[in-house]
Motif scaffolding. Structure first.
Motif, PDB file in Angstrom:
ATOM      1  N   VAL A   1       0.841  -1.202   0.000  1.00  0.00           N
ATOM      2  CA  VAL A   1       0.000   0.000   0.000  1.00  0.00           C
ATOM      3  C   VAL A   1       0.877   1.253   0.000  1.00  0.00           C
ATOM      4  N   SER A   2       1.935   1.253   0.799  1.00  0.00           N
ATOM      5  CA  SER A   2       2.854   2.404   0.812  1.00  0.00           C
ATOM      6  C   SER A   2       3.477   2.610  -0.561  1.00  0.00           C
TER       7      SER A   2
ATOM      8  N   ALA B   1      -3.405  13.590  -6.568  1.00  0.00           N
ATOM      9  CA  ALA B   1      -2.724  12.316  -6.820  1.00  0.00           C
ATOM     10  C   ALA B   1      -2.983  11.350  -5.674  1.00  0.00           C
ATOM     11  N   TRP B   2      -2.962  11.853  -4.432  1.00  0.00           N
ATOM     12  CA  TRP B   2      -3.277  11.022  -3.275  1.00  0.00           C
ATOM     13  C   TRP B   2      -4.723  10.529  -3.378  1.00  0.00           C
ATOM     14  N   GLU B   3      -5.627  11.427  -3.747  1.00  0.00           N
ATOM     15  CA  GLU B   3      -7.049  11.082  -3.865  1.00  0.00           C
ATOM     16  C   GLU B   3      -7.254   9.987  -4.915  1.00  0.00           C
TER      17      GLU B   3
ATOM     18  N   VAL C   1      -9.837   1.768  -3.044  1.00  0.00           N
ATOM     19  CA  VAL C   1     -11.238   1.537  -2.675  1.00  0.00           C
ATOM     20  C   VAL C   1     -11.931   0.746  -3.783  1.00  0.00           C
ATOM     21  N   ALA C   2     -11.607   1.045  -5.038  1.00  0.00           N
ATOM     22  CA  ALA C   2     -12.201   0.301  -6.157  1.00  0.00           C
ATOM     23  C   ALA C   2     -11.795  -1.175  -6.104  1.00  0.00           C
TER      24      ALA C   2
ATOM     25  N   LEU D   1     -11.064  -2.898  -3.363  1.00  0.00           N
ATOM     26  CA  LEU D   1     -11.677  -3.533  -2.198  1.00  0.00           C
ATOM     27  C   LEU D   1     -13.197  -3.468  -2.210  1.00  0.00           C
ATOM     28  N   GLY D   2     -13.732  -2.372  -2.711  1.00  0.00           N
ATOM     29  CA  GLY D   2     -15.142  -2.074  -2.530  1.00  0.00           C
ATOM     30  C   GLY D   2     -15.303  -1.298  -1.233  1.00  0.00           C
ATOM     31  N   GLU D   3     -16.312  -0.452  -1.184  1.00  0.00           N
ATOM     32  CA  GLU D   3     -16.479   0.409  -0.004  1.00  0.00           C
ATOM     33  C   GLU D   3     -16.748  -0.383   1.265  1.00  0.00           C
ATOM     34  N   GLY D   4     -17.527  -1.467   1.167  1.00  0.00           N
ATOM     35  CA  GLY D   4     -17.833  -2.268   2.346  1.00  0.00           C
ATOM     36  C   GLY D   4     -16.589  -2.894   2.950  1.00  0.00           C
ATOM     37  N   GLN D   5     -15.752  -3.479   2.102  1.00  0.00           N
ATOM     38  CA  GLN D   5     -14.524  -4.090   2.614  1.00  0.00           C
ATOM     39  C   GLN D   5     -13.539  -3.030   3.090  1.00  0.00           C
ATOM     40  N   ARG D   6     -13.521  -1.870   2.440  1.00  0.00           N
ATOM     41  CA  ARG D   6     -12.668  -0.778   2.926  1.00  0.00           C
ATOM     42  C   ARG D   6     -13.069  -0.388   4.337  1.00  0.00           C
ATOM     43  N   ASP D   7     -14.375  -0.213   4.560  1.00  0.00           N
ATOM     44  CA  ASP D   7     -14.861   0.167   5.888  1.00  0.00           C
ATOM     45  C   ASP D   7     -14.532  -0.912   6.918  1.00  0.00           C
TER      46      ASP D   7
END
Length: 134
Positions: free
Chosen positions: A18-19, A106-108, A115-116, A118-124
Motif C-alpha cells: 500500500v505504501s 494524486a493522493w485522492e 477503494v475500487a 476492495l469495494g467500499e464495504g470491505q474498505r470500511d
C-alpha cells in the motif's frame, strides 16, 4: 509465496504494498506517503506541539523529529518555540501548504484506486479492523 498464519507478516507485507502504491502516486511531488501524512497531520492539528503530533501519529518523538528535520530542510515545515521551551510547535509553511494542495489530487486518485479494488464495504471493514488492532 511462503504461506503464513502470522498476522504481523501479512500486515507488514500489505503495508509495504500500500505504501508503494501511494509513493508511486506522489513521486512527482517530491514527497512520499509518510511525508504527505505528516504534512496533513500538521495541517489538521494547526500548530501542534511535537509531543501532540507524535501522539496523534502514533510515533516516537525521536522518529518524528528525524522526519520533521527532512521536511524543515525542504522548507515545508517550520519549528517554533512553544509555551514550554522543551516542546516546540510545528507549523506548515506556505511551501508545505502548496505541496499538499498540489499532491492531494494524486493522493485522492491513489485512494480511489484502492477503494475500487476492495469495494467500499470491505474498505470500511478493513479500517475498522485496523483501528481495533492499533
Amino acid at each position: 509465496m511462503l504461506t503464513s498464519e502470522c498476522i504481523c507478516t501479512h500486515l507488514r507485507r500489505a503495508a509495504r504494498g500500500v505504501s508503494r502504491h501511494y509513493d508511486e502516486a506522489l513521486a512527482g511531488f517530491g514527497i512520499n506517503v509518510a511525508q504527505f501524512s505528516l504534512l496533513r497531520h500538521v495541517q489538521r492539528l494547526d500548530r501542534p506541539s511535537i509531543t501532540s503530533l507524535a501522539d496523534a501519529m502514533g510515533l516516537e518523538r525521536s522518529t518524528l523529529g528525524r522526519n520533521l528535520r527532512v521536511l524543515e530542510a525542504e522548507g515545508l515545515v517550520q519549528l517554533a518555540e512553544g509555551d514550554d521551551q522543551r516542546n516546540r510547535l510545528v507549523l506548515l509553511s506556505a511551501a508545505g501548504k502548496a505541496r499538499l494542495e498540489a499532491a492531494h489530487p494524486a493522493w485522492e486518485q491513489a485512494q480511489e484506486q484502492l477503494v475500487a479494488r476492495l469495494g467500499e464495504g470491505q474498505r470500511d471493514e478493513l479500517v475498522h479492523l485496523l483501528e481495533r488492532l492499533a
